[in-house]
Design an enzyme around this catalytic site. Structure first.
Site, PDB file in Angstrom:
ATOM      1  N   ASP A 140       0.883  -1.122  -0.029  1.00 29.96           N
ATOM      2  CA  ASP A 140       0.100   0.017   0.135  1.00 29.96           C
ATOM      3  C   ASP A 140       0.831   1.109   0.062  1.00 29.96           C
ATOM      4  OD1 ASP A 140      -1.680  -2.056   0.651  1.00 29.96           O
ATOM      5  OD2 ASP A 140      -2.980  -0.795   1.760  1.00 29.96           O
ATOM      6  N   LYS A 203      -6.739   3.249  -3.438  1.00 30.95           N
ATOM      7  CA  LYS A 203      -7.236   3.422  -1.883  1.00 30.95           C
ATOM      8  C   LYS A 203      -7.464   4.727  -1.378  1.00 30.95           C
ATOM      9  CE  LYS A 203      -5.341   1.952   2.493  1.00 30.95           C
ATOM     10  NZ  LYS A 203      -4.054   1.190   3.155  1.00 30.95           N
ATOM     11  N   LYS A 239     -10.278   0.132  -2.747  1.00 32.43           N
ATOM     12  CA  LYS A 239     -10.116  -0.015  -1.292  1.00 32.43           C
ATOM     13  C   LYS A 239     -10.470   1.341  -0.541  1.00 32.43           C
ATOM     14  CE  LYS A 239      -6.720  -1.263   2.486  1.00 32.43           C
ATOM     15  NZ  LYS A 239      -5.449  -2.015   3.019  1.00 32.43           N
TER      16      LYS A 239
END
Lengths: 303, 272
Positions: A140, A203, A239
């Site tokens: 991430d 995300k 996400k």
């Protein structure tokens, strides 16, 4: 060493976002009535799509081990509850998490590239990503908001592409930190930049600043994913992370994904919920649906 | 000349907010539509009471007493309004006075519970133990049908003074005095969420209050024997307590406040 970057599509695909329309759609998504069997199904899906997260300065190997135990068996009293999708930790905890999760379907995700601010020299960010990618399954990374907000979009894309190249076949999630971008148009633009640069997932947030994930922002990103899939044929995952604490919120995101992208996106391969306290609320809702009695937080383990 | 009047809408009191039932339902009491709370209103009230518990229970007992005393001051200031809503006349006046008495009693009780319920214990060993009363947690109060004001506020105050937070069901047949009392709690500085007052149908709400795993005790003063047994069956699943102390007509007593407390005994070495 600049990696190949797809050229930005025509500006028409980056047209301005209609704020009123987006917020109204989000409001409707959040108010869907999902009950009984459909709710149990949604709660189970929410568990399977959860990235169980702990990103604290106080994280220790012991806490990471607890987190992993919770990830593998969220409800010790109910083996019907599936494991979560992944455990998301800081780079220093990746080794412990990988040891605990070896041989299980739960993947190891690590934040990288100077999380949460991303204010670090690029060589160090790439080195950090490459280092954690030796162990973690998913990275991430945080988008360089400093570059984005000063208009250096090419630098943003170049960095994402370089990190992507450095981590090989690992899954790359790009954190946009939408709360710092300034508006829906910028969120759409940043989504597009990240996807074009090779992100496997986009995300919403780090969870470290407010506002974190909100449903309207998610709708903007989901529409960008849909438009990108239509124009390139490549499916990018989504996400949502930060501030998602209740099962009701989680179901709102599931509805938004389903009605914007369709049910092909309702799998852990294309949709994740990053959260820490959400999991227990989902478990409590599940227990409520099954037993009829409202639950107490005291009965559920802290992850 | 007639004075224009603004009719007041009867509302529930949940999490410091005067609200209609989330279900939108009402039931008629005389000429008034009274909110008919749903199980989700109970759930919301319990959630707020749980959230308010650490703050309220960690205040000094003296401060809790001050706040309950202020609730009494609010009642005193609005005496005529309460007498009217209780039907007027001497009996109503006596009930308001008795309610005021009870509030002042439990205000004074708050900082004496440790002495009344606690003890220092002699044991055969080089140490001693002492016992202190602590709040049991979130307490449900089921008020009697009548009288509609004093028992409700007495049992709410008794639970609050020991540091519990409260979700109370007011009288089903005469809910207006109980719902009006929410304004005393709100202006009396009882913290947000620490006390909730709900009106509705007993038969509908009691099962959810009894089986809610986050309700630590239910004060069943207003329940029939059958309702009490049902509550006990439901609470047994999560080891909740069903309290039955305090008759409806009895004078205020510290025993009622102690009923919603649990005793913790700890040891301490002698001479250290």
């Amino acid at each position: 060493m600049a990696a190949a970057v797809e050229t930005l599509p025509a500006p028409a695909s980056l047209q301005s976002v209609d704020q009123v329309e987006v917020e109204d759609r989000a409001r409707l998504f959040a108010s869907r009535s999902i009950k009984r069997a459909a709710k149990l199904w949604a709660l189970e899906l929410a568990v399977r799509c959860t990235d169980l997260t702990s990103l604290e300065g106080a994280d220790t190997p012991g806490r990471t081990a607890t987190l992993c135990a919770k990830a593998l068996r969220p409800d010790p009293e109910d083996e019907a509850v599936p494991p979560v999708a992944a455990v998301c930790v800081y780079p220093a905890q990746v080794g412990e998490a990988a040891t605990r999760l070896r041989g299980s379907p739960v993947r190891v995700a690590a934040v990288a590239t100077g999380f949460p601010s991303g204010q670090m020299p690029r060589e160090l960010k790439i080195a950090e990503a490459a280092e954690v990618a030796r162990i973690a399954d998913e990275i991430d990374m945080v988008m360089d908001r400093g570059a984005f907000l000063s208009g250096r979009y090419d630098a943003v894309q170049e960095e994402i592409a370089q990190v992507k190249a450095a981590i090989g076949d690992r899954h790359l999630k790009v954190i946009l930190e939408t709360g710092e971008l300034g508006g829906y148009d910028q969120v759409r633009h940043a989504s597009w930049l990240a996807m074009a640069a090779g992100a496997d997932f986009i995300k919403t947030s780090t969870g470290k600043i407010q506002p974190a994930a909100t449903l309207p922002v998610a709708v903007v990103m989901l529409e960008a994913i849909r438009d990108y899939a239509w124009s390139t044929g490549r499916a990018v995952g989504f996400k949502a992370a930060g501030g998602i604490r209740t099962a009701r919120q989680a179901i709102g995101y599931l509805v938004a994904v389903n009605e914007t992208l369709g049910d092909e996106w309702l799998t852990p391969e294309r949709f994740r919920l990053g959260a820490s306290s959400l999991l227990n609320d989902v478990l409590m809702q599940r227990a409520k649906e099954r037993s009829g009695a409202y639950q107490s937080a005291d009965d559920f383990s802290q992850a | 000349m007639t004075t224009p009047t603004v009719a007041k809408t009867a509302k529930l009191y949940i999490d410091g907010v005067f609200a209609r039932s989330e279900s939108g339902r009402v039931y008629p009491v005389g000429a008034v539509n009274v909110p008919r709370a749903s199980r989700k209103d109970v759930r919301d009230a319990v959630r707020a009471a749980r959230a308010a518990l650490p703050g309220w229970s960690q205040r000094t007992p003296y401060n809790r007493g001050q706040i309950l005393y202020r609730v009494g001051e609010m009642l005193e200031a609005r005496r005529s309004e309460f007498v009217a809503v209780l039907g007027g006349g001497r009996p109503a006046g006596r009930e308001v006075d008795a309610t005021l008495d009870a509030l002042v009693y439990y205000a004074g009780c708050a900082d004496k519970l440790a002495q009344l319920g606690g003890s220092v214990n002699q044991v055969a060993g080089p140490y001693f133990t002492f016992t202190i009363p602590e709040p049991v947690g979130v307490v449900g109060v089921v008020a009697p049908e009548r009288p509609s004001l004093r028992p409700l506020l007495e049992h709410v105050a008794a639970a609050l003074c020991g540091g519990n937070t409260v979700v109370a069901l007011v009288s089903e047949g005469a809910p207006l005095p109980g719902l009006l009392a929410a304004e005393l709690l709100a202006t009396g500085d009882v913290p947000t969420g620490a006390a909730a007052l709900l009106s509705g149908l007993r038969a509908e709400l009691l099962p959810h209050l009894g089986s809610h795993r986050d309700v630590d005790a239910v004060d069943a003063v207003g329940c029939s024997d059958e309702q009490r047994r049902d509550l006990e069956r439901r609470a047994a699943d999560h080891v909740g307590r069903v309290l039955s102390g305090g008759a409806t007509g009895a004078a205020p007593s510290h025993r009622l406040a102690l009923a919603s407390l649990e005793l913790k005994t700890v040891w301490h070495p002698i001479g250290v």
